[in-house]
Design a protein around this motif. Structure first.
Motif, PDB file in Angstrom:
ATOM      1  N   UNK A 123      15.334   0.214  24.821  1.00 63.34           N
ATOM      2  CA  UNK A 123      15.168  -1.076  24.029  1.00 63.34           C
ATOM      3  C   UNK A 123      13.978  -1.419  25.550  1.00 63.34           C
ATOM      4  N   UNK A 124      13.552  -2.500  24.671  1.00 62.74           N
ATOM      5  CA  UNK A 124      12.474  -3.194  26.043  1.00 62.74           C
ATOM      6  C   UNK A 124      11.615  -3.949  25.272  1.00 62.74           C
ATOM      7  N   UNK A 125      10.490  -4.043  25.964  1.00 62.30           N
ATOM      8  CA  UNK A 125       9.300  -5.439  25.572  1.00 62.30           C
ATOM      9  C   UNK A 125       7.471  -5.287  25.225  1.00 62.30           C
ATOM     10  N   UNK A 126       7.213  -3.917  24.683  1.00 62.98           N
ATOM     11  CA  UNK A 126       5.731  -4.428  24.958  1.00 62.98           C
ATOM     12  C   UNK A 126       5.386  -5.632  25.183  1.00 62.98           C
ATOM     13  N   UNK A 127       3.870  -4.963  26.451  1.00 60.58           N
ATOM     14  CA  UNK A 127       2.892  -6.066  26.684  1.00 60.58           C
ATOM     15  C   UNK A 127       2.818  -7.448  26.037  1.00 60.58           C
ATOM     16  N   UNK A 128       2.370  -7.196  24.971  1.00 64.07           N
ATOM     17  CA  UNK A 128       2.114  -8.946  23.916  1.00 64.07           C
ATOM     18  C   UNK A 128       4.012  -9.410  23.987  1.00 64.07           C
ATOM     19  N   UNK A 129       5.036  -9.195  24.291  1.00 64.01           N
ATOM     20  CA  UNK A 129       6.206  -9.544  24.643  1.00 64.01           C
ATOM     21  C   UNK A 129       7.141  -8.675  23.216  1.00 64.01           C
ATOM     22  N   UNK A 130       6.760  -8.428  22.668  1.00 67.67           N
ATOM     23  CA  UNK A 130       7.247  -7.984  21.118  1.00 67.67           C
ATOM     24  C   UNK A 130       8.667  -6.998  21.565  1.00 67.67           C
ATOM     25  N   UNK A 131       9.996  -7.146  20.597  1.00 69.50           N
ATOM     26  CA  UNK A 131      10.604  -6.463  21.278  1.00 69.50           C
ATOM     27  C   UNK A 131      11.194  -4.942  20.787  1.00 69.50           C
ATOM     28  N   UNK A 132      11.811  -4.699  21.215  1.00 66.28           N
ATOM     29  CA  UNK A 132      12.113  -3.247  20.142  1.00 66.28           C
ATOM     30  C   UNK A 132      13.241  -2.383  20.403  1.00 66.28           C
ATOM     31  N   UNK A 133      13.842  -1.210  20.027  1.00 68.44           N
ATOM     32  CA  UNK A 133      15.243  -1.209  20.134  1.00 68.44           C
ATOM     33  C   UNK A 133      15.010   0.213  19.399  1.00 68.44           C
ATOM     34  N   UNK A 134      15.111   1.219  20.574  1.00 68.24           N
ATOM     35  CA  UNK A 134      16.126   2.454  19.552  1.00 68.24           C
ATOM     36  C   UNK A 134      17.860   3.386  20.066  1.00 68.24           C
ATOM     37  N   UNK A 135      18.597   2.149  20.039  1.00 64.50           N
ATOM     38  CA  UNK A 135      19.062   2.129  20.601  1.00 64.50           C
ATOM     39  C   UNK A 135      20.863   3.649  20.096  1.00 64.50           C
ATOM     40  N   UNK A 136      21.757   4.201  20.654  1.00 65.50           N
ATOM     41  CA  UNK A 136      22.286   5.149  19.831  1.00 65.50           C
ATOM     42  C   UNK A 136      23.600   4.191  20.572  1.00 65.50           C
ATOM     43  N   UNK A 137      24.294   4.444  19.360  1.00 63.31           N
ATOM     44  CA  UNK A 137      25.689   3.492  19.758  1.00 63.31           C
ATOM     45  C   UNK A 137      26.571   4.962  20.150  1.00 63.31           C
ATOM     46  N   UNK A 138      27.859   4.458  20.882  1.00 63.53           N
ATOM     47  CA  UNK A 138      28.480   5.439  21.704  1.00 63.53           C
ATOM     48  C   UNK A 138      29.952   6.327  20.552  1.00 63.53           C
ATOM     49  N   UNK A 139      29.991   5.334  20.034  1.00 60.91           N
ATOM     50  CA  UNK A 139      30.601   5.398  18.408  1.00 60.91           C
ATOM     51  C   UNK A 139      30.363   6.235  17.750  1.00 60.91           C
ATOM     52  N   UNK A 140      28.928   6.957  17.654  1.00 60.14           N
ATOM     53  CA  UNK A 140      27.979   8.062  17.066  1.00 60.14           C
ATOM     54  C   UNK A 140      28.574   9.563  17.482  1.00 60.14           C
ATOM     55  N   UNK A 141      28.379   9.675  19.150  1.00 58.86           N
ATOM     56  CA  UNK A 141      29.120  10.618  19.474  1.00 58.86           C
ATOM     57  C   UNK A 141      30.921  11.027  19.175  1.00 58.86           C
ATOM     58  N   UNK A 142      31.628   9.271  19.540  1.00 58.90           N
ATOM     59  CA  UNK A 142      32.612   9.897  19.328  1.00 58.90           C
ATOM     60  C   UNK A 142      32.720  10.685  17.821  1.00 58.90           C
ATOM     61  N   UNK A 143      32.822   9.735  17.048  1.00 58.95           N
ATOM     62  CA  UNK A 143      32.513  10.173  15.518  1.00 58.95           C
ATOM     63  C   UNK A 143      32.503  12.016  15.039  1.00 58.95           C
ATOM     64  N   UNK A 144      31.361  11.958  16.078  1.00 66.74           N
ATOM     65  CA  UNK A 144      30.735  13.998  15.718  1.00 66.74           C
ATOM     66  C   UNK A 144      30.941  14.244  16.932  1.00 66.74           C
ATOM     67  N   UNK A 145      31.908  15.014  16.939  1.00 67.37           N
ATOM     68  CA  UNK A 145      31.904  15.639  18.236  1.00 67.37           C
ATOM     69  C   UNK A 145      31.274  16.872  18.599  1.00 67.37           C
ATOM     70  N   UNK A 146      30.530  17.195  17.294  1.00 65.51           N
ATOM     71  CA  UNK A 146      30.003  18.531  17.750  1.00 65.51           C
ATOM     72  C   UNK A 146      28.547  17.980  18.120  1.00 65.51           C
TER      73      UNK A 146
END
Length: 150
Positions: A123-146
C-alpha cells in the motif's frame, strides 16, 4: 522400505556421478570417445546429475524415516517495510506474512519446525497524495493451504 527409498533418493547423485566418470574414463582409454565427443558426454552427464538432484527429497517434505511430514501451519505475524522516494516524496509499504510450519512424523516420534514468509501485498501514497492498496490478507493463505505449500 520407505527409509531405503528415501536414502537412495538422497544419495542417488553420487553413484550416478561415479558411473558417468568411470564410463568416460573407459571410453577415453579405448579411444571410442574423442575430445569433441567429450563435451557432448559432459552435457549429458550434467543433465542426468541435475535430474537426480531434482528428485532428491527435501528436508521440509520428508522425515528422516522416509515418511512425509504431517504439517500444521500457524500464522505468526505481519511485518511492514516502508520505502520513500526522495524525488517525489511518494511512499510505499510492503507487507510480509510470517508462518510457522510444525511438522510431525506419522508415528509422532520426529518433529521439525521452520518458518516461511509470503507476500502480503503493498500500500502507499503516490506523489499527488492519492492512496492505493493491494494488500493480501493472511487468512487467504490459511484458508487455502496450497498457496502456503508452493
Amino acid at each position: 522400505m520407505k527409509k531405503f527409498i528415501y536414502i537412495l533418493r538422497k544419495i542417488l547423485f553420487i553413484p550416478v556421478s561415479l558411473i558417468f566418470i568411470a564410463l568416460l574414463l573407459i571410453l577415453r582409454i579405448n579411444n571410442i570417445i574423442t575430445e569433441s565427443n567429450t563435451l557432448t558426454f559432459a552435457l549429458i552427464f550434467t543433465i542426468v546429475v541435475y535430474i537426480t538432484l531434482l528428485i532428491r527429497p527435501k528436508k521440509t517434505e520428508y522425515a528422516k524415516n522416509g515418511e512425509k511430514w504431517i504439517k500444521k501451519y500457524t500464522f505468526k505475524e505481519t511485518t511492514e517495510e516502508t520505502k520513500t522516494n526522495k524525488k517525489d516524496s511518494s511512499t510505499i509499504t510492503y507487507y510480509t506474512h510470517h508462518f510457522i510450519v510444525s511438522c510431525v512424523s506419522a508415528d509422532g516420534s520426529l518433529n521439525y519446525n521452520y518458518e516461511i514468509t509470503k507476500n502480503g501485498g503493498y500500500s502507499g501514497k503516490d506523489k499527488d497524495g492519492k492512496q492505493y492498496s493491494k494488500r493480501i490478507a493472511a487468512k487467504l493463505y490459511t484458508k487455502d493451504l496450497s498457496k502456503l505449500e508452493n
